[in-house]
Design an enzyme around this catalytic site. Structure first.
Site, mmCIF file in Angstrom:
data_model
loop_
_atom_site.group_PDB
_atom_site.id
_atom_site.type_symbol
_atom_site.label_atom_id
_atom_site.label_comp_id
_atom_site.label_asym_id
_atom_site.label_seq_id
_atom_site.Cartn_x
_atom_site.Cartn_y
_atom_site.Cartn_z
ATOM 1 N N GLU A 133 -71.112 -42.111 -57.308
ATOM 2 C CA GLU A 133 -72.550 -42.148 -57.070
ATOM 3 C C GLU A 133 -73.213 -41.568 -58.322
ATOM 4 O OE1 GLU A 133 -73.830 -43.351 -54.251
ATOM 5 O OE2 GLU A 133 -72.070 -43.457 -52.954
ATOM 6 N N GLU A 179 -29.583 -45.116 -20.536
ATOM 7 C CA GLU A 179 -29.781 -43.846 -19.828
ATOM 8 C C GLU A 179 -29.376 -42.731 -20.784
ATOM 9 O OE1 GLU A 179 -30.963 -43.682 -16.743
ATOM 10 O OE2 GLU A 179 -30.862 -45.802 -16.159
#
Length: 1367
Positions: free
Chosen positions: A316, A750
């Site tokens: 900027e 599992e």
């Protein structure tokens, strides 16, 4: 830059502003210049005065002049045009400006992205002049131009600039955005938001994206205005909130680069810009993280970093966005040194080449990975790369497709010039592939800390050749992979933040997405981990893990979070992880049942609290089953997973559970419902996959899972694996559904005997399963894979079937034609088949480790060109038809329709319900605004005299075009179900608005006649009320008649005259010429096809069902077969979401039955929503759900078979009957044209016309190709009574000849007898009466003889005859 804080605005008073108020309007002429390199005009510009802003015309003239004056170091080109046709100029400055040269990093500056932020535009012009004029005189400029490829774009938004006003410091939104009011710095694809800005809306963005992707820029600056600060990525965050620091992987480097610019700008370096808008605003060191400042989704700097190989920051430059020109010289002086210093940083870090061993061939698009920094760059066309890095010690890996990755450790990066680091990669062979897939040893490194030394040494050239996956190092020990650091139980919010954190931190390899919601509206999150997240790469298999299906079985949930962390943190440093991520698209769902988890209890060993979802259904008993009908309602979690699995081409999957320690493989149940081995066709493959997991888990592999739990003290599983049904019967399980209904092989694992162990046990579970989790992913690369393509055009063939001899389970190709078939090692006979193609078979040998690649090229069955395919018929394909077939194919395969939707503009209005008056106005509005493509017709009136409207959309709406297919969309037959009406109005607007803007929509409209009847029961609609989901009010017309029971073609079938609405629609249907009809209704979510009549046999049922399936498959949920409607009696029992209409509601007189029987047009009915009249805010969702399906019908109507029927002279035959498969009939229209839709496959066609020979032909119909045009030429019918014409004519001639001869003989005999009567003696008659009697008797006797076929002796005299008769 843009911010709004409250409503405060400030007017800047200045002499320039006062002067601007008195200025006259200046007309700017915009020259039209073709994009590409420019040959500038000969005019030389005067020296720079720094005293004015350049209009576009002036800017163009100056740039052209400079390019002509300095051709040896500059080249001016345009990368595209703005909305208003202004060129997007780019000045390239380099010692070789017209060539691509290896060894020169590319740098770019972009200015004036926001049209009202103007300082950057001028400053970049001054920079161009400074570089060009200083070359040859300024050593610093010489060094920059000789060593760098510089690109400068002064204005990305020239249209906006032309609208801006000098002296306007706060800016103007209209000037800020482009000419289509699009903020260009909110228009780029974003990692955290769905940004869809079309090329038509922002051609500037599209041009810049293409420019970024085509050039491997290394460093970039994006110049803005409105304050004074340098902002660095990321510009937004996943939470999109203010003041959230969004850290990129190169955060330290970005902060350094931003400081370089800020420290060389006298205002910026103070960190106190003191801008009037916010005088107290401060930025430490003059820099800020973009998202920490304010959130910007769709910004360009993040896109450069994530997609473009380029690091970019945003500068900027001034508090005032468009300061008076008198300030320009000051702004140039403030930024000149910063601009030059920042450019010079393109030369820091590491640079070099990546080449192939042996040949020395440069490897483009090779990945350069730095350990500990999760952001990669890739090599350019010459194999050159540039990796910006801060001073320090690094471990760097080069990875290229088909080569062994190579890691060089302890690479020293010093301040100043980049370190030279070249890689020479060995090609992969079967041995190295096998070793790469072997988990241990794993050559990997961790990031060394950045050194604090201030060495300024130039460069070091380190070159090495990787051998069999090893790394070249300087003798340091090989580090171990980084292990997860977080071991705790994650509740839903914690899990969500964990996944968002890793997605934000590792955006280059992750994508966080949700597949749906649970009953309690918790997101079902999935983390994708891949080197190209969000994209299916052709040939790359897709893998998934699912955890926590039972809410109280939590170990899988935590292990999958650990796995996400492990893969992310070790990517680029660990060879195994890097290889897996680069070659596999991995999807991880930690929790399928988040609601159940929230009520489960830590410490639960074998309980049930939280096992089921919030509706108390076991999700692993909720899937459709092959042996048992599942009557439980399909749950939202189940539906979401089913949809997910059908949308992605998963190859392998695991479902993680708890309560035992074993890998369980299909089948999970059997026909008898008892515990016995239920063998799947791929039993050997499943055992191989199960063993691959169990053997890496030493405890599981022993086979004694839970001796300490009293319930299972003696349970034993050999090798730690078991067939599911042999263990215990599970109907409705997810793993069987995956295998039977998709290409995905899934097992259930599992993980431990305790379902919800204490948190301090979690590290132990990770150690037990870490190797297993990775090894199981490796299994996706077993068996055979390849690509199935069309031998003619080389495109992939979707849905081709790959069959393995001896294994009764096939897999199919993905949308792009790639396939994967998991197999155990051995020799196999493969057959590949696809509808419309000749099958191909081959033998393959699957290796012990790895995968064999086998591609297939299939040849189309039908003949192209004008070669005879059947007597009297020929296929005719010209260039334009081939191009159209390619167009239809693109929309039918892959993501063609998805891309079409993404590229089309959407209407800005919010969907709402319209009463009759507004509906009529809307239709008239479409006709007024789009008169060239629409025609509005009155079909008739309702019982209460409301008009039944029909809108035609076509490129020639008032001109008959019988060669084009005609499709009818109908809604509102039941006035209490108005969703379809609103969807069709939105659909019509969508088509009209995108005509001429979107090529695909334009082409579809040009080639199709679309007729839309949005409401055929307007009277009922006026009575119906919103939010009435099941009310019958408005269902019938004003006379109380359900219009869908009023369509009868035979007067004998109806008890009264048809309703006026029915008559209007019946007349339209009986016009014929329609190829397809789609009716929209409500009250469910499914598609039905004819017939509604009870016990009516359905001819061509395969085609009708296929058309219904196409619609359902393009709907996000309909194809799952679950309506989700509480009032649905078929809930969960509708395969593919498609049902024969009579099975839903059997009745007579339906519109679809009439369409089939009397209009010879197939019609399907789509039920769009469970609620008949949902509230208006749901319409947008329903539009999104049905948009793709509606568009798919416009594509589908061009398939099947079409053609023209002519005689030998070329005269079209109107009314010829085309019989399909011996049943369904269509008729040729004007011009002899016909078109019939057919399901994919082989079909028999018969063409019949009076006076012509019947023609028969077999045609092949494809699911993704447009219908070929068949020309049928009739011969005159040479058969009479089924016999050859020649035989019949000859027989007739012979008969006529015989008859003529017989007649002559009779005449001669009669003549002879007559003469004898005249010339011989006769007995005299006494009385006339007697004579008359004789004559009468003679006549009677003659007739009697003829009738009785009696023969007379012609030797008798006439007298004898008369005498006998008298007697």
């Amino acid at each position: 830059m843009w911010r709004q804080k409250g409503d405060t605005s400030r007017l800047w008073a200045s002499p320039a502003l006062l002067l601007a108020a008195a200025l006259c309007i200046v007309v700017v002429l915009v020259p039209v210049v073709s994009p590409g390199p420019v040959s500038p005009a000969a005019t030389e510009e005067p020296g720079e005065t720094y005293s004015k802003y350049y209009s576009f015309v002036e800017l163009s003239r100056i740039l052209k002049s400079l390019a002509q004056k300095y051709p040896h170091i500059s080249n001016l080109s345009s990368i595209g045009r703005s909305v208003q046709g202004r060129e997007l100029w780019v000045m390239r400055i380099s010692s070789e400006p017209a060539a691509q040269v290896p060894g020169k990093p590319k740098f770019k500056y972009v200015g004036n992205m926001h049209g009202d932020e103007t300082v950057s535009r001028q400053v970049l012009v001054y920079l161009i002049e400074h570089l060009l004029t200083g070359y040859g005189e300024d050593p610093r400029v010489n060094e920059l131009i000789n060593s760098t490829d510089i690109y400068i774009m002064p204005s990305m938004n020239p249209d906006g600039f032309e609208r801006a006003v000098e002296g306007d410091c706060d800016g103007d939104d209209k000037a800020r955005s482009n000419a289509k009011d699009v903020d260009l710095n909110r228009s780029f694809p974003d990692q955290f938001s769905d940004i869809n800005v079309s090329e038509d809306e922002a051609p500037e963005k599209t041009a810049v994206m293409k420019w970024i992707l085509e050039n491997k820029f290394v460093l970039s600056g994006n110049l803005h205005g409105g304050t004074v600060v340098a902002s660095y990525p990321f510009d937004d965050s996943a939470l999109h909130g203010g003041s959230i620091y969004s850290e990129s992987p190169d955060d330290s480097l970005f902060r350094y680069l931003a400081r370089v610019y800020a420290e060389n700008n006298p205002i910026m370096k103070t960190g106190k810009p003191k801008c009037p808008l916010d005088p107290s605003e401060m930025f430490k060191d003059g820099i800020t993280n973009g998202a920490k400042w304010y959130d910007v989704a769709g910004g360009m700097q993040d896109y450069n970093y994530l997609s473009g190989n380029c690091l970019e920051i945003t500068m900027e430059l001034s508090c005032c966005k468009y300061p008076p020109a008198a300030q320009l010289q000051t702004e140039w002086e403030n930024n000149r040194e910063a601009l030059l210093a920042y450019m010079e940083k393109v030369h820091i870090g590491v640079r070099g080449f990546v080449r192939e061993a042996g040949s020395g061939k440069p490897l483009s698009d090779a990945m350069i990975m730095v350990a500990g920094i999760n952001h990669n760059v890739s090599t350019a066309q010459f194999g050159d790369y540039y990796r910006l890095l801060l001073p320090g010690t690094y471990n760097i890996t080069a990875v290229a497709s088909g080569c062994v990755p190579m890691t060089i450790t302890n690479v020293q990066v010093s301040e100043g010039k980049a370190t030279e680091l070249n890689f020479t990669l060995a090609l992969l062979n079967s041995e190295t592939i096998s070793q790469t897939a072997t988990p241990l040893p794993t050559p990997s490194t961790t990031a060394a800390p950045i050194s604090s030394g201030n060495n300024t040494s130039a460069s070091t050239d380190i070159t090495g050749t990787a051998e069999e996956g090893s790394s070249s190092s300087t003798g340091s020990p090989e580090p171990k992979p980084l292990q997860p650091q977080e071991f705790r139980h994650h509740h839903y919010s914690d899990m969500e933040l964990f996944m968002q954190k890793f997605s934000s931190k590792y955006p280059s390899i992750t994508r966080l997405y949700s597949i749906g919601k649970s009953v309690e509206n918790r997101m079902l999150w999935v983390m994708e981990i891949s080197d190209n997240p969000g994209e299916h790469e052709q040939g790359e298999p897709e893998f998934k893990y699912i955890g926590n299906m039972h809410g109280n079985e939590v170990v899988g949930r935590e292990l999958l979070l650990n796995l996400i962390e492990y893969l992310c943190r070790n990517y680029g440093t660990d060879l195994e992880v890097t290889q897996l991520v680069n070659t596999t698209r991995i999807h991880i769902m930690p929790s399928m049942n988040p609601d159940g988890y929230e009520v489960a209890q830590e410490g639960d060993i074998a309980g049930y609290q939280g096992r089921n979802n919030s509706n108390n259904y076991d999700l692993n008993r909720n899937f459709p089953d092959q042996f048992k009908t599942i009557t439980d309602p399909r749950q939202p979690e189940t539906i979401a997973v089913m949809d997910w699995v059908k949308r992605y081409p998963f190859v392998l999957s695991a479902n993680l559970h708890g309560g035992s320690l074993v890998v369980n493989y299909p089948f999970d149940d059997d026909p008898d419902g008892i515990s016995q081995y239920s063998k799947s066709p791929d039993d050997a493959v499943f055992q191989m996959l199960a063993t691959a997991y169990s053997k890496e888990n030493t405890l599981m592999h022993k086979g004694h899972p839970c001796p300490e739990i009293a319930v299972y003290p003696d349970e034993y599983f050999k090798d730690g694996i078991t067939n599911g049904a042999q263990w215990y019967n599970v109907p409705g399980g997810m793993q069987d559904w995956n295998y039977i209904n998709t290409n995905c092989f899934e097992l259930t694992i599992e993980l431990g005997c305790e379902k919800y162990p204490l948190a301090d046990e979690l590290p132990r579970y990770w150690e037990q399963n870490r190797r297993s989790l990775l090894q199981f992913i490796h299994q996706v690369h077993r068996g055979v894979k390849g690509l199935v393509t069309d031998s003619k055009d080389g495109t992939g063939i979707p849905n081709a079937t790959i069959t393995v001899e001896g294994i009764d389970h096939s897999v199919t190709t993905n949308k792009v034609g790639d396939y994967w078939r998991l197999l155990v090692p051995g020799k196999y006979h493969l057959t590949v088949s696809a509808q419309g193609y000749t099958s191909v078979d081959t033998y393959v040998t699957v290796p012990k480790d790895g995968v064999v690649v086998e591609d297939f090229n299939l040849t189309r069955i039908r003949s192209d060109g004008n070669r005879q395919t059947a007597k009297g018929s020929r296929v005719h394909v010209d260039a334009s038809e081939e191009e159209f077939q390619s167009f239809i194919k693109q929309l039918s395969v892959g993501g063609g329709l998805d891309q079409l939707i993404q590229d089309t503009s959407t209407t800005s209005t919010t969907l709402r319900y319209r009463h009759y008056k507004e509906l009529s106005e809307f239709l008239r509005g479409l006709n007024f605004n789009f008169p060239n493509i629409t025609s509005l017709q009155r079909l008739g009136q309702s019982a209460e005299y409301r008009t039944i409207w029909a809108l035609e959309i076509s490129n020639k709406p008032n001109v008959p075009e019988p060669s084009e297919p005609k499709i009818r969309f109908v809604a509102g037959i039941h006035g209490n179900a108005p969703v379809g009406t609103e969807l069709l109005l939105e659909f019509a607007a969508h088509l009209c608005i995108n005509y001429g803007k979107n090529d695909a929509i334009t082409r579809l409209i040009n080639e199709t006649r679309i007729v839309i009847l949005p409401s055929i029961n307007p009277d009922g609609r006026e009575l119906a009320k919103e939010k009435e989901c099941s009310s019958p009010v408005g269902m019938t017309n004003a006379n109380g008649k359900d219009l869908d029971t009023d369509f009868f073609g035979n007067a004998s079938q109806r008890s009264a005259d048809p309703q006026p609405e029915t008559r209007a629609v019946m007349d339209l249907i009986q016009e014929k010429g329609y190829t397809l009809s789609v009716a929209l209704d409500g009250g469910s979510v499914l598609v039905t096809y004819p017939y509604d009549k009870p016990v009516q046999p359905v001819e061509n049922e395969s085609t009708l069902r296929y058309l219904a399936t196409v619609y359902a498959n393009n709907h996000p949920t309909m194809h799952l077969g679950n309506t989700g409607c509480p009032n649905s009696s078929q809930m969960g029992n509708i395969p593919d979401g498609v049902l024969r209409a009579a099975e839903k509601h059997s009745h007579m007189g339906s519109m679809k039955d009439f369409s089939v029987d009397f209009g010879h047009c197939p019609e399907i009915t789509v039920y769009t929503s469970c609620c008949l009249f949902p509230q208006a805010d749901q319409l947008s969702v329903l539009w999104v759900e049905n948009r793709k399906s509606l568009l798919s019908m416009l594509v589908e109507v061009h398939k099947g078979v079409r053609g023209i029927v002519k005689d030998k002279s070329g005269k079209p035959i109107v009314g010829a009957m085309i019989v399909l498969n011996g049943g369904v009939r269509v008729f040729t229209s004007e011009g002899g044209y016909f078109h019939a839709l057919l399901a994919p496959g082989s079909h028999n066609i018969e063409a019949v016309a009076e006076g012509y020979q019947q023609q028969r032909q077999e045609v092949i119909v494809s699911s993704y190709e447009a219908a070929n045009s068949i020309v049928i030429e009739f011969d005159m019918d040479n058969r009479i009574f089924g016999l050859p014409r020649e035989l019949v004519v000859a027989a007739a001639a012979a008969a006529m000849t015989a008859l003529t001869i017989t007649a002559c003989i009779i005449w001669c005999v009669c003549s002879a007898k007559s003469n004898r009567q005249k010339d011989g003696f006769h007995r005299l008659r006494q009385h006339r009466d007697d004579y008359d009697d004789e004559i009468r008797l003679t006549s009677m006797g003659s007739k009697k003889s003829l009738l009785s076929h009696e023969f007379q002796d012609e030797s008798e005299s006439d007298e004898d005859t008369l005498y006998a008769n008298k007697l």
